[in-house]
Design a protein around this motif. Structure first.
Motif, PDB file in Angstrom:
ATOM      1  N   GLY A   1       0.814  -1.202   0.000  1.00 40.78           N
ATOM      2  CA  GLY A   1       0.000   0.000   0.000  1.00 40.78           C
ATOM      3  C   GLY A   1       0.850   1.255   0.000  1.00 40.78           C
ATOM      4  N   GLN A   2       0.444   2.243  -0.802  1.00 47.52           N
ATOM      5  CA  GLN A   2       1.144   3.516  -0.774  1.00 47.52           C
ATOM      6  C   GLN A   2       0.970   4.150   0.606  1.00 47.52           C
ATOM      7  N   PRO A   3       2.052   4.641   1.195  1.00 49.35           N
ATOM      8  CA  PRO A   3       1.943   5.167   2.563  1.00 49.35           C
ATOM      9  C   PRO A   3       1.062   6.411   2.635  1.00 49.35           C
ATOM     10  N   GLU A   4       0.407   6.563   3.769  1.00 47.62           N
ATOM     11  CA  GLU A   4      -0.443   7.741   3.993  1.00 47.62           C
ATOM     12  C   GLU A   4       0.383   9.016   3.936  1.00 47.62           C
ATOM     13  N   ALA A   5       1.582   8.943   4.511  1.00 49.55           N
ATOM     14  CA  ALA A   5       2.450  10.115   4.561  1.00 49.55           C
ATOM     15  C   ALA A   5       3.885   9.692   4.292  1.00 49.55           C
ATOM     16  N   ALA A   6       4.658  10.605   3.741  1.00 52.43           N
ATOM     17  CA  ALA A   6       6.070  10.345   3.487  1.00 52.43           C
ATOM     18  C   ALA A   6       6.835  11.645   3.629  1.00 52.43           C
ATOM     19  N   ALA A   7       8.055  11.547   4.105  1.00 54.93           N
ATOM     20  CA  ALA A   7       8.895  12.729   4.256  1.00 54.93           C
ATOM     21  C   ALA A   7      10.339  12.343   3.988  1.00 54.93           C
ATOM     22  N   SER A   8      11.091  13.271   3.444  1.00 53.03           N
ATOM     23  CA  SER A   8      12.513  13.031   3.196  1.00 53.03           C
ATOM     24  C   SER A   8      13.332  13.987   4.046  1.00 53.03           C
ATOM     25  N   ALA A   9      14.552  13.594   4.303  1.00 57.40           N
ATOM     26  CA  ALA A   9      15.462  14.440   5.063  1.00 57.40           C
ATOM     27  C   ALA A   9      16.885  14.221   4.571  1.00 57.40           C
ATOM     28  N   VAL A  10      17.666  15.279   4.569  1.00 54.34           N
ATOM     29  CA  VAL A  10      19.083  15.231   4.197  1.00 54.34           C
ATOM     30  C   VAL A  10      19.864  15.854   5.335  1.00 54.34           C
ATOM     31  N   CYS A  11      20.963  15.219   5.726  1.00 54.61           N
ATOM     32  CA  CYS A  11      21.810  15.823   6.750  1.00 54.61           C
ATOM     33  C   CYS A  11      23.270  15.497   6.483  1.00 54.61           C
ATOM     34  N   ALA A  12      24.129  16.384   6.928  1.00 54.58           N
ATOM     35  CA  ALA A  12      25.572  16.267   6.710  1.00 54.58           C
ATOM     36  C   ALA A  12      26.261  15.833   7.999  1.00 54.58           C
ATOM     37  N   PHE A  13      27.440  15.212   7.847  1.00 55.12           N
ATOM     38  CA  PHE A  13      28.210  14.726   8.996  1.00 55.12           C
ATOM     39  C   PHE A  13      29.675  15.136   8.847  1.00 55.12           C
ATOM     40  N   PRO A  14      30.379  15.257   9.962  1.00 58.23           N
ATOM     41  CA  PRO A  14      31.779  15.685   9.878  1.00 58.23           C
ATOM     42  C   PRO A  14      32.708  14.655   9.239  1.00 58.23           C
ATOM     43  N   ASP A  15      32.335  13.365   9.330  1.00 53.05           N
ATOM     44  CA  ASP A  15      33.183  12.342   8.727  1.00 53.05           C
ATOM     45  C   ASP A  15      32.363  11.075   8.448  1.00 53.05           C
ATOM     46  N   VAL A  16      33.001  10.140   7.762  1.00 56.62           N
ATOM     47  CA  VAL A  16      32.332   8.898   7.362  1.00 56.62           C
ATOM     48  C   VAL A  16      31.855   8.120   8.573  1.00 56.62           C
ATOM     49  N   GLU A  17      32.711   8.008   9.577  1.00 57.07           N
ATOM     50  CA  GLU A  17      32.388   7.159  10.725  1.00 57.07           C
ATOM     51  C   GLU A  17      31.169   7.679  11.484  1.00 57.07           C
ATOM     52  N   CYS A  18      31.067   8.982  11.638  1.00 57.86           N
ATOM     53  CA  CYS A  18      29.898   9.549  12.334  1.00 57.86           C
ATOM     54  C   CYS A  18      28.616   9.227  11.582  1.00 57.86           C
ATOM     55  N   ALA A  19      28.652   9.371  10.253  1.00 56.77           N
ATOM     56  CA  ALA A  19      27.467   9.091   9.451  1.00 56.77           C
ATOM     57  C   ALA A  19      27.055   7.629   9.561  1.00 56.77           C
ATOM     58  N   VAL A  20      28.036   6.725   9.429  1.00 62.08           N
ATOM     59  CA  VAL A  20      27.723   5.303   9.455  1.00 62.08           C
ATOM     60  C   VAL A  20      27.289   4.865  10.847  1.00 62.08           C
ATOM     61  N   ASN A  21      27.895   5.424  11.882  1.00 64.52           N
ATOM     62  CA  ASN A  21      27.470   5.081  13.243  1.00 64.52           C
ATOM     63  C   ASN A  21      26.048   5.557  13.528  1.00 64.52           C
ATOM     64  N   ALA A  22      25.654   6.670  12.922  1.00 69.12           N
ATOM     65  CA  ALA A  22      24.278   7.137  13.073  1.00 69.12           C
ATOM     66  C   ALA A  22      23.304   6.148  12.431  1.00 69.12           C
TER      67      ALA A  22
END
Length: 457
Positions: free
Chosen positions: A212-233
């Motif tokens: 089923g197509q979802p009732e609501a959808a949202a996108s988000a973009v965020c930046a990180f200081p380094d690769v490890e911080c992003a992947v750990n998130a």
């Protein structure tokens, strides 16, 4: 008995559906990656299961190889006719046969693409979620066990194919599975054919699970200081059980490529692209949870949107990242490789891969569907430069070895084809010989996509 004799008999049986012109053969002899052009002896365009059966029967009589062709978007040389023979182009078998709204399933022919299916489904409130980026054929996606950006929420082709019609190497037509949502009746032949890359049978129809197509959808973009911080998130998000619809990683080089190609101005640091599906309340709750995790690992504030056009533009940029990366070095070829590791090993795998590429003279942006531990690198090389190709293969080899060492797999979604065959024994041990035994049992002449997946006599 020769391939040429098979081509002549096919021409008599199928007429203009058999093409031997140089241009059409060249179109089916290229690939999206670094493998050399390999032209088939002929290209056949079946428009029915009966046509496919006739092709198989004639080719079997003359030991002529048959290589199924979807849209040609595979990255490990899957659809190249490395031993000559027939390229079986399924594009004329592209119908949506039936949609069962109440049961949330449908039947399609293998040449139907995922975008065409979702256009057909738009008015039903349903959609097919598997999204590898390219507008691939659904038969090809099943044959390679494709996944993509939404697999973290909706699963891969393995979870979303209920049944198939398949033509075997001896010309028999079988049906695997059913429209029931579960079964304990015998061997699971559907799962056997999914991911077999055209080596066990030719898919002529698929029954697919819809959502089923979802009732609501949202996108988000965020930046990180380094690769490890992003992947750990990402790791923390998944361990907390947040039901992400998509969570994609782009390193700084990949962000640079997307900025240039898509007119964006994201800072040149690692980023996550995310999407949330559900009710309005659940989407807000998911986003708030992830916002806190992102902040914990030094991430920026969300660039957030619920607008369809904004979300569509974001995922268009992500899906075109491969071509954006190639544009960093005009005229280049890309050695594009992927691995998949347990989520707890993801940060280490990405960190070590990033360090390897940083020490290399090659450009190799990293991106991936990190919500399920799968990431890619596109290693850019000058066409015809043997030294750069060798270096790209060295880096790819280190990625594969690292993935196995960390308890993962040498390919999360690109498949084996020719490029990853050399790792099959290391990953599967004696299991690879079991695969070869299955191949021999179903295709004793080795006419179905020979030279791929397994080694047989």
């Amino acid at each position: 008995m020769t391939i040429q004799t098979a081509v002549e008999e096919l021409s008599k049986a199928l007429g203009q559906k058999v093409q031997t012109g140089a241009s059409i053969r060249a179109l089916h002899g290229g690939n999206e990656s670094y493998f050399d052009e390999v032209l088939p002896d002929a290209v056949v365009f079946p428009d029915s299961t009966a046509d496919v059966q006739r092709v198989v029967q004639i080719c079997a009589a003359h030991d002529c190889p048959i290589v199924p062709w979807g849209t040609g978007t595979s990255l490990e040389g899957h659809a190249l006719a490395v031993r000559g023979g027939i390229s079986l182009d399924m594009s004329s078998m592209a119908a949506v046969v039936e949609v069962n709204d109440g049961d949330m399933d449908c039947r399609v022919q293998p040449g139907c693409t995922r975008e065409a299916l979702n256009a057909e489904l738009r008015a039903t409130g349903l959609f097919f979620p598997v999204d590898p980026g390219a507008n691939a054929s659904l038969g090809g996606m099943a044959a390679t066990r494709a996944s993509g950006t939404t697999a973290v929420r909706y699963g891969t082709m393995r979870e979303n194919v209920l049944a198939m019609e398949v033509v075997l190497a001896d010309g028999r037509i079988i049906r695997t599975g059913s429209r029931a949502r579960k079964s304990s009746a015998g061997y699971d032949l559907t799962k056997l054919i999914i991911g077999s890359e055209g080596t066990l049978g030719i898919i002529t129809e698929l029954t697919l699970r819809l959502h089923g197509q979802p009732e609501a959808a949202a996108s988000a973009v965020c930046a990180f200081p380094d690769v490890e911080c992003a992947v750990n998130a990402v790791q923390t998000t998944m361990q907390l059980g947040v039901p992400m619809a998509r969570i994609e990683f782009l390193d700084a080089e990949c962000v640079d490529a997307v900025n240039r190609a898509d007119g964006r101005d994201m800072p040149l640091v690692p980023h996550l692209f995310m999407e949330f599906h559900g009710s309005e309340t659940s989407v807000a709750e998911q986003a708030e949870t992830v916002r806190g995790i992102v902040a914990e690992f030094g991430g920026s504030a969300f660039d957030w949107s619920t607008a369809q056009e904004v979300r569509a533009k974001l995922w268009h940029a992500r899906h075109n990242a491969y071509y954006s990366i190639k544009a960093l070095r005009p005229g280049c070829r890309a050695v594009t490789t992927d691995v998949c590791v347990p989520i707890s090993a993801l940060a280490q795998a990405v960190r070590e891969t990033s360090a390897d590429i940083a020490e290399s003279p090659l450009t190799g942006p990293i991106l991936g569907h990190v919500g399920d531990g799968n990431f890619h690198s596109a290693l850019l090389i000058e066409d015809g430069n043997a030294q750069e190709l060798a270096e790209a293969k060295r880096l790819s080899h280190r990625m594969a070895e690292r993935a196995l060492r960390l308890g993962g797999t040498v390919t999360g979604e690109h498949g084996v084809g020719m490029g990853k065959m050399k790792y099959m024994a290391d990953e599967h041990g004696d299991g690879w010989q079991v695969m070869a035994a299955i191949k021999t049992a179903l295709d004793p002449q080795n006419i179905l996509n020979p030279g791929k997946m397994v080694e047989v006599n």
